[in-house]
Design a protein around this motif. Structure first.
Motif, mmCIF file in Angstrom:
data_model
loop_
_atom_site.group_PDB
_atom_site.id
_atom_site.type_symbol
_atom_site.label_atom_id
_atom_site.label_comp_id
_atom_site.label_asym_id
_atom_site.label_seq_id
_atom_site.Cartn_x
_atom_site.Cartn_y
_atom_site.Cartn_z
ATOM 1 N N MET A 1 -10.115 15.390 1.218
ATOM 2 C CA MET A 1 -10.568 14.250 2.262
ATOM 3 C C MET A 1 -9.424 14.217 3.354
ATOM 4 O O MET A 1 -9.684 14.130 4.607
ATOM 5 C CB MET A 1 -10.739 12.916 1.431
ATOM 6 N N LYS A 2 -8.276 14.112 2.924
ATOM 7 C CA LYS A 2 -7.190 14.116 3.872
ATOM 8 C C LYS A 2 -7.032 15.165 4.865
ATOM 9 O O LYS A 2 -6.809 14.899 6.114
ATOM 10 C CB LYS A 2 -5.768 14.090 3.196
ATOM 11 N N SER A 3 -7.393 16.462 4.351
ATOM 12 C CA SER A 3 -7.516 17.742 5.205
ATOM 13 C C SER A 3 -8.498 17.735 6.138
ATOM 14 O O SER A 3 -8.512 17.897 7.389
ATOM 15 C CB SER A 3 -7.398 18.962 4.163
ATOM 16 N N ALA A 4 -9.683 17.243 5.611
ATOM 17 C CA ALA A 4 -10.910 17.091 6.514
ATOM 18 C C ALA A 4 -10.495 16.166 7.754
ATOM 19 O O ALA A 4 -10.912 16.309 8.930
ATOM 20 C CB ALA A 4 -12.025 16.337 5.730
ATOM 21 N N TRP A 5 -9.958 14.867 7.224
ATOM 22 C CA TRP A 5 -9.532 13.925 8.558
ATOM 23 C C TRP A 5 -8.558 14.462 9.337
ATOM 24 O O TRP A 5 -8.532 14.162 10.681
ATOM 25 C CB TRP A 5 -9.117 12.528 7.919
ATOM 26 N N ILE A 6 -7.630 15.154 9.059
ATOM 27 C CA ILE A 6 -6.661 15.877 9.907
ATOM 28 C C ILE A 6 -7.307 16.937 11.042
ATOM 29 O O ILE A 6 -6.939 17.038 11.958
ATOM 30 C CB ILE A 6 -5.605 16.632 8.904
ATOM 31 N N ILE A 7 -8.365 17.603 10.185
ATOM 32 C CA ILE A 7 -8.965 18.575 11.086
ATOM 33 C C ILE A 7 -9.927 17.969 12.176
ATOM 34 O O ILE A 7 -9.903 18.377 13.263
ATOM 35 C CB ILE A 7 -10.039 19.658 10.199
ATOM 36 N N LEU A 8 -10.402 16.825 11.696
ATOM 37 C CA LEU A 8 -11.325 16.028 12.684
ATOM 38 C C LEU A 8 -10.429 15.534 13.868
ATOM 39 O O LEU A 8 -10.639 15.426 15.005
ATOM 40 C CB LEU A 8 -12.064 14.925 11.948
ATOM 41 N N ALA A 10 -7.482 16.472 14.681
ATOM 42 C CA ALA A 10 -7.200 17.692 15.788
ATOM 43 C C ALA A 10 -8.213 17.958 16.710
ATOM 44 O O ALA A 10 -7.942 18.334 17.983
ATOM 45 C CB ALA A 10 -6.675 19.017 15.019
ATOM 46 N N LEU A 11 -9.308 18.028 16.273
ATOM 47 C CA LEU A 11 -10.407 18.077 17.388
ATOM 48 C C LEU A 11 -10.564 17.129 18.276
ATOM 49 O O LEU A 11 -10.457 17.487 19.629
ATOM 50 C CB LEU A 11 -11.977 18.160 16.646
ATOM 51 N N LEU A 198 -4.289 26.351 8.656
ATOM 52 C CA LEU A 198 -4.017 26.595 10.091
ATOM 53 C C LEU A 198 -5.037 25.816 11.034
ATOM 54 O O LEU A 198 -5.157 25.933 12.153
ATOM 55 C CB LEU A 198 -3.617 27.906 10.651
ATOM 56 N N ALA A 199 -6.040 25.430 10.367
ATOM 57 C CA ALA A 199 -7.190 24.755 11.104
ATOM 58 C C ALA A 199 -6.945 23.928 11.802
ATOM 59 O O ALA A 199 -7.524 23.799 13.256
ATOM 60 C CB ALA A 199 -8.347 24.372 9.921
ATOM 61 N N PRO A 200 -5.996 22.858 11.745
ATOM 62 C CA PRO A 200 -5.516 21.783 12.933
ATOM 63 C C PRO A 200 -5.094 22.479 13.800
ATOM 64 O O PRO A 200 -5.534 22.001 15.283
ATOM 65 C CB PRO A 200 -4.553 20.938 12.120
ATOM 66 N N ILE A 201 -4.288 23.471 14.028
ATOM 67 C CA ILE A 201 -4.027 24.341 15.410
ATOM 68 C C ILE A 201 -5.202 24.962 15.998
ATOM 69 O O ILE A 201 -5.707 24.987 17.096
ATOM 70 C CB ILE A 201 -2.902 25.477 14.922
ATOM 71 N N VAL A 377 -17.074 22.701 11.510
ATOM 72 C CA VAL A 377 -16.339 22.262 10.425
ATOM 73 C C VAL A 377 -15.692 21.233 10.252
ATOM 74 O O VAL A 377 -15.580 20.380 9.470
ATOM 75 C CB VAL A 377 -15.545 23.575 9.942
ATOM 76 N N ALA A 378 -15.171 20.948 11.713
ATOM 77 C CA ALA A 378 -14.244 19.746 11.988
ATOM 78 C C ALA A 378 -15.031 18.406 11.925
ATOM 79 O O ALA A 378 -14.269 17.447 11.611
ATOM 80 C CB ALA A 378 -13.545 19.889 13.156
ATOM 81 N N VAL A 379 -16.429 18.297 12.073
ATOM 82 C CA VAL A 379 -17.193 17.188 12.156
ATOM 83 C C VAL A 379 -18.196 17.036 10.753
ATOM 84 O O VAL A 379 -18.757 16.309 10.757
ATOM 85 C CB VAL A 379 -18.017 17.009 13.170
#
Length: 415
Positions: A1-8, A10-11, A198-201, A377-379
């Motif tokens: 969950m935390k990782s998904a929100w970080i990726i979102l 970043a987008l 590295l998805a956020p980058i 994948v970010a949304v």
């Protein structure tokens, strides 16, 4: 969950920065693309490099595990047949409903063109292969070459045949090959875990490039995608409820009361695996023999992803619609088959990993661009809520359906 929100996050940050720079100085925005866009492309290529070996390994382990489960006894065999039938039904629902939704609630022409351009697509619809060409492409003359050229459909055909062949050889040999591909899958999951770290980058860079190219329309396009996926997710949850009430014949109020603890765990964790203890209590309240539930529910968590076939197909159909890829009936049939195989193969993978490993083969098999998955994948955070809720409903309903269809003597059954 935390990782998904970080990726979102970043987008969103990348898109806001891109829009801001484009509004202040379009020339600066265009000039910055040569530095920022390659970062996103590099990350996307790293994601793509894992697809072929991971698809082959997961497909083989998924098919062999499903075959072994079906051999485990009458109860397990009935459960596996139930999983496959329900997944096929949910996939057909998507192929019928999503084109209807897209016609009723289309994205504006300007927004669609901007989003397509931002994702690197062309405004020209690609030519559809003839039926003869399509049929000839199914069987590879050289599966190694098919893997090297990333022609996923013939590779999947060969891998499926090879996996079923493994189920027909001796026990020791089957265990050796299954163990090899299980180890390969585990190793590739480690690699894809590194890439997704590295998805956020990567997503920031892709979001920035999208915003510079498409402007504010990019937000509208992504919102439209999320709404369409959520609509299919809602329909999938409704289908699971209808199957539980009408086919399994569980009274609606009794079912909802029993499911409350499971819903609470599913919503808080967004994990079917974490919901397993709660689902076991729910099936007991619904009158399922605990000995039978102990066999079917773990199988359901491992193999049965009721929403995956429907929602993974929805992603591909949406991208095809956006990129003006006209899907023929046989391409949709192949997509449905690949989606079913992918759903059975993605054994308890985290959401961001299963999104890529499950949807990329479907897109490749149907001739739909894979690159947009790096942004979509970010949304996935929002549609993923429907995936978990639909899965736990279907898991419980399928467990009762399978258990009610066999006698009380389950001696010799194994999970």
């Amino acid at each position: 969950m935390k990782s998904a929100w970080i990726i979102l996050s970043a987008l969103v940050a990348g898109m806001l920065l891109g829009i801001g720079i484009e509004m202040i100085s379009p020339d600066a925005g265009a000039a910055s693309l040569r530095y920022v866009e390659p970062i996103g492309t590099l990350w996307l290529n790293a994601l793509k490099m894992t697809i072929v070996p991971l698809v082959v390994a997961l497909l083989i382990t998924g098919i062999t595990a499903t075959a072994d489960a079906a051999r485990a006894g009458k109860l397990a065999g009935r459960a596996v047949a139930t999983f496959i039938g329900a997944n096929l039904l949910s996939g057909l629902m998507t192929l019928l409903l999503l084109p209807l939704f897209l016609n009723l609630f289309p994205l504006s022409t300007a927004a669609a063109e901007a989003l397509r351009h931002g994702l690197g697509g062309s405004s020209e619809a690609p030519a559809s292969p003839s039926f003869a060409d399509f049929m000839l492409s199914l069987v590879p003359t050289n599966p190694i070459a098919a893997a090297a050229e990333t022609t996923i459909l013939p590779l999947i055909v060969f891998t499926t045949i090879f996996a079923f062949a493994i189920t027909r050889i001796g026990t020791a040999e089957r265990a050796t090959l299954s163990g090899f591909f299980k180890a390969l899958a585990d190793a590739m999951l480690v690699v894809i875990g590194w890439v997704l770290a590295l998805a956020p980058i990567g997503v920031f860079a892709l979001g920035y490039a999208l915003a510079v190219k498409a402007g504010v329309s990019a937000f509208g396009g992504l919102l439209h995608y999320v709404l369409m996926l959520s609509a299919i997710g809602s329909c999938t949850v409704l289908l699971a409820l209808l199957l539980a009430i009408l086919i399994v014949r569980i009274p609606a109020m009794r079912f909802f009361r029993a499911m409350v603890p499971t819903f609470a765990v599913a919503l808080s964790t967004q994990s079917s695996l974490a919901s397993l203890p709660a689902m076991l209590r729910t099936t007991a309240e619904l009158g399922v023999d605990p000995k039978k539930a102990d066999i079917v529910l773990p199988l359901a968590v491992a193999l049965f992803r009721f929403t995956s076939t429907a929602m993974n197909l929805a992603v591909v159909v949406y991208v095809a619609w956006l990129f003006k890829v006209e899907l023929t009936p046989w391409e949709m049939a192949v997509g449905l088959g690949v989606a079913l195989a992918a759903a059975l193969s993605s054994v308890s993978l985290p959401g961001s990993i299963s999104f890529v490993t499950s949807i990329a083969p479907i897109a490749s098999a149907m001739g739909v661009p894979v690159a947009p998955l790096g942004l979509l994948v970010a949304v996935e955070t929002f549609p993923d809520l429907f995936r978990t809720i639909g899965n736990v409903i279907a898991d419980v309903a399928a467990t009762k359906f399978a258990a009610d269809g066999v006698g009380d003597d389950i001696a010799g059954e194994a999970p």
